[in-house]
Motif scaffolding. Sequence first.
Motif, mmCIF file in Angstrom:
data_model
loop_
_atom_site.group_PDB
_atom_site.id
_atom_site.type_symbol
_atom_site.label_atom_id
_atom_site.label_comp_id
_atom_site.label_asym_id
_atom_site.label_seq_id
_atom_site.Cartn_x
_atom_site.Cartn_y
_atom_site.Cartn_z
ATOM 1 N N SER A 198 -26.177 -37.966 47.585
ATOM 2 C CA SER A 198 -27.377 -37.867 48.414
ATOM 3 C C SER A 198 -27.967 -39.236 48.707
ATOM 4 N N GLU A 199 -28.947 -39.235 49.615
ATOM 5 C CA GLU A 199 -29.702 -40.456 49.879
ATOM 6 C C GLU A 199 -30.304 -40.989 48.591
ATOM 7 N N TYR A 200 -30.805 -40.081 47.756
ATOM 8 C CA TYR A 200 -31.409 -40.493 46.489
ATOM 9 C C TYR A 200 -30.399 -41.244 45.630
ATOM 10 N N ASP A 201 -29.167 -40.736 45.553
ATOM 11 C CA ASP A 201 -28.132 -41.395 44.756
ATOM 12 C C ASP A 201 -27.874 -42.813 45.248
ATOM 13 N N LEU A 202 -27.789 -42.971 46.563
ATOM 14 C CA LEU A 202 -27.555 -44.302 47.131
ATOM 15 C C LEU A 202 -28.724 -45.229 46.842
ATOM 16 N N LEU A 203 -29.930 -44.722 47.030
ATOM 17 C CA LEU A 203 -31.113 -45.543 46.827
ATOM 18 C C LEU A 203 -31.273 -45.932 45.360
ATOM 19 N N ALA A 204 -30.996 -44.989 44.461
ATOM 20 C CA ALA A 204 -31.161 -45.252 43.029
ATOM 21 C C ALA A 204 -30.199 -46.327 42.533
ATOM 22 N N ARG A 205 -29.038 -46.418 43.158
ATOM 23 C CA ARG A 205 -28.024 -47.388 42.720
ATOM 24 C C ARG A 205 -27.957 -48.627 43.611
ATOM 25 N N GLY A 206 -28.890 -48.718 44.537
ATOM 26 C CA GLY A 206 -28.994 -49.932 45.337
ATOM 27 C C GLY A 206 -28.036 -50.039 46.498
ATOM 28 N N TYR A 207 -27.426 -48.916 46.922
ATOM 29 C CA TYR A 207 -26.491 -48.972 48.046
ATOM 30 C C TYR A 207 -27.214 -48.648 49.352
ATOM 31 N N ALA A 208 -27.862 -49.664 49.892
ATOM 32 C CA ALA A 208 -28.539 -49.538 51.177
ATOM 33 C C ALA A 208 -27.961 -50.579 52.119
ATOM 34 N N ARG A 209 -28.475 -50.636 53.334
ATOM 35 C CA ARG A 209 -27.886 -51.515 54.347
ATOM 36 C C ARG A 209 -27.803 -52.982 53.927
ATOM 37 N N PRO A 210 -28.832 -53.545 53.269
ATOM 38 C CA PRO A 210 -28.721 -54.945 52.860
ATOM 39 C C PRO A 210 -27.509 -55.195 51.957
ATOM 40 N N ARG A 211 -27.200 -54.220 51.090
ATOM 41 C CA ARG A 211 -26.057 -54.375 50.186
ATOM 42 C C ARG A 211 -24.760 -54.450 50.981
ATOM 43 N N PHE A 212 -24.627 -53.604 51.996
ATOM 44 C CA PHE A 212 -23.399 -53.591 52.783
ATOM 45 C C PHE A 212 -23.307 -54.779 53.727
ATOM 46 N N GLU A 213 -24.462 -55.279 54.160
ATOM 47 C CA GLU A 213 -24.429 -56.457 55.030
ATOM 48 C C GLU A 213 -23.954 -57.689 54.273
ATOM 49 N N SER A 214 -24.246 -57.736 52.977
ATOM 50 C CA SER A 214 -23.826 -58.886 52.185
ATOM 51 C C SER A 214 -22.380 -58.753 51.718
ATOM 52 N N ASP A 215 -21.828 -57.546 51.814
ATOM 53 C CA ASP A 215 -20.440 -57.319 51.410
ATOM 54 C C ASP A 215 -19.875 -56.273 52.359
ATOM 55 N N ASN A 216 -19.518 -56.703 53.576
ATOM 56 C CA ASN A 216 -19.231 -55.746 54.641
ATOM 57 C C ASN A 216 -17.776 -55.321 54.727
ATOM 58 N N ARG A 217 -17.001 -55.623 53.724
ATOM 59 C CA ARG A 217 -15.618 -55.167 53.753
ATOM 60 C C ARG A 217 -15.515 -53.822 53.062
ATOM 61 N N VAL A 218 -14.986 -52.834 53.788
ATOM 62 C CA VAL A 218 -14.923 -51.477 53.268
ATOM 63 C C VAL A 218 -14.159 -51.430 51.955
ATOM 64 N N GLY A 219 -13.129 -52.232 51.833
ATOM 65 C CA GLY A 219 -12.312 -52.201 50.630
ATOM 66 C C GLY A 219 -13.055 -52.604 49.379
ATOM 67 N N ASN A 220 -14.134 -53.364 49.516
ATOM 68 C CA ASN A 220 -14.911 -53.800 48.370
ATOM 69 C C ASN A 220 -15.960 -52.780 47.943
ATOM 70 N N SER A 221 -16.156 -51.757 48.723
ATOM 71 C CA SER A 221 -17.146 -50.743 48.407
ATOM 72 C C SER A 221 -16.573 -49.774 47.374
ATOM 73 N N PRO A 222 -17.324 -49.458 46.307
ATOM 74 C CA PRO A 222 -16.806 -48.548 45.284
ATOM 75 C C PRO A 222 -16.603 -47.148 45.835
ATOM 76 N N SER A 223 -15.851 -46.338 45.102
ATOM 77 C CA SER A 223 -15.580 -44.978 45.559
ATOM 78 C C SER A 223 -16.740 -44.062 45.214
ATOM 79 N N ILE A 224 -16.752 -42.936 45.869
ATOM 80 C CA ILE A 224 -17.856 -41.998 45.761
ATOM 81 C C ILE A 224 -18.029 -41.442 44.347
ATOM 82 N N GLU A 225 -16.939 -41.404 43.570
ATOM 83 C CA GLU A 225 -17.031 -40.848 42.222
ATOM 84 C C GLU A 225 -17.995 -41.615 41.331
ATOM 85 N N THR A 226 -18.292 -42.865 41.692
ATOM 86 C CA THR A 226 -19.165 -43.686 40.856
ATOM 87 C C THR A 226 -20.632 -43.279 40.938
ATOM 88 N N LEU A 227 -21.003 -42.507 41.955
ATOM 89 C CA LEU A 227 -22.417 -42.152 42.068
ATOM 90 C C LEU A 227 -22.691 -40.704 42.415
#
Length: 283
Positions: A199-228
């Motif tokens: 959920s949005e809550y899960d992303l927000l609680a773990r800090g995965y918002a747009r600023p996080r992706f802008e600083s690391d914009n390679r899809v391969g570096n993004s963790p998998s969904i199982e982590t949250l």
Amino acid sequence: MNAKLNSDKSFCQHLYTIQSVLKLDIKTLCIPYAHILAPDDSYAVVRRKFLESRLHSLPVVDERSKRCYGIVHRSNLLIISASRTFATAKDLVDPAIEATIDTPFKHAVSLLIAGKGYAVLVNQIKHFECLLGVESLLENLLAANDKFLEQPIKRVMVEDVAYVKRGESVERVWRKLLTSKVSALAVIEDDGRIIGVVSEYDLLARGYARPRFESDNRVGNSPSIETLMSTPPFTVKPGDPLRIAVEWMASKNIGRVYVVDDDDRLLGVVDRLSIAKAWLSSR
């Protein structure tokens, strides 16, 4: 692995000891102790208040003047760009849908639906009174032991469910949440079995918002969904009474329950807004 309704059922058992009547009073839609955002609250403070309240939307109110600037939706925090992380609450607001003490109850429910589940109650001089929420409607239905809750879930569920597959990246989940305009996604296996919810809550609680992706914009570096993702998912069957889903939502403070077959394959979803819409159309 799905959660089952057991001891949690006692959460609402006391509500059913006597038959009562649903109170069609707009004040019963107020959310008690709802967090209020101050106009100058920083992004960090806004984020903290959302996580503490677990609400989808919060009003921005000047405590001294009681002026309501509008409502901030949780999704607003996920799309703010890195260059705007110094924004304050009043920079993030959307217009608030307003109701007054004279607003008919049914119309107030329709306003909640239009406002993504929330509206603000204001007095005659437009001063903020309280936050109105669709979760309060569901609690009122339970308290009244309303017969509306006895219908099978299949009459209310939505079959077009937004979902992602196991193994997808968190960045792709973030993008799908935004494009699907939903607040949560089911996580399923290739065979359609639901294994979790993100959920949005899960992303927000773990800090995965747009600023996080802008600083690391390679899809391969993004963790998998199982982590949250949240597990186990709360599920019901199509023939179960709607009451069970509403009990889950009330006792666990969740916005939706997923509908599955006997093999846990995803069939649909029932959420607060779909229930509110069904209740309104039944009146």
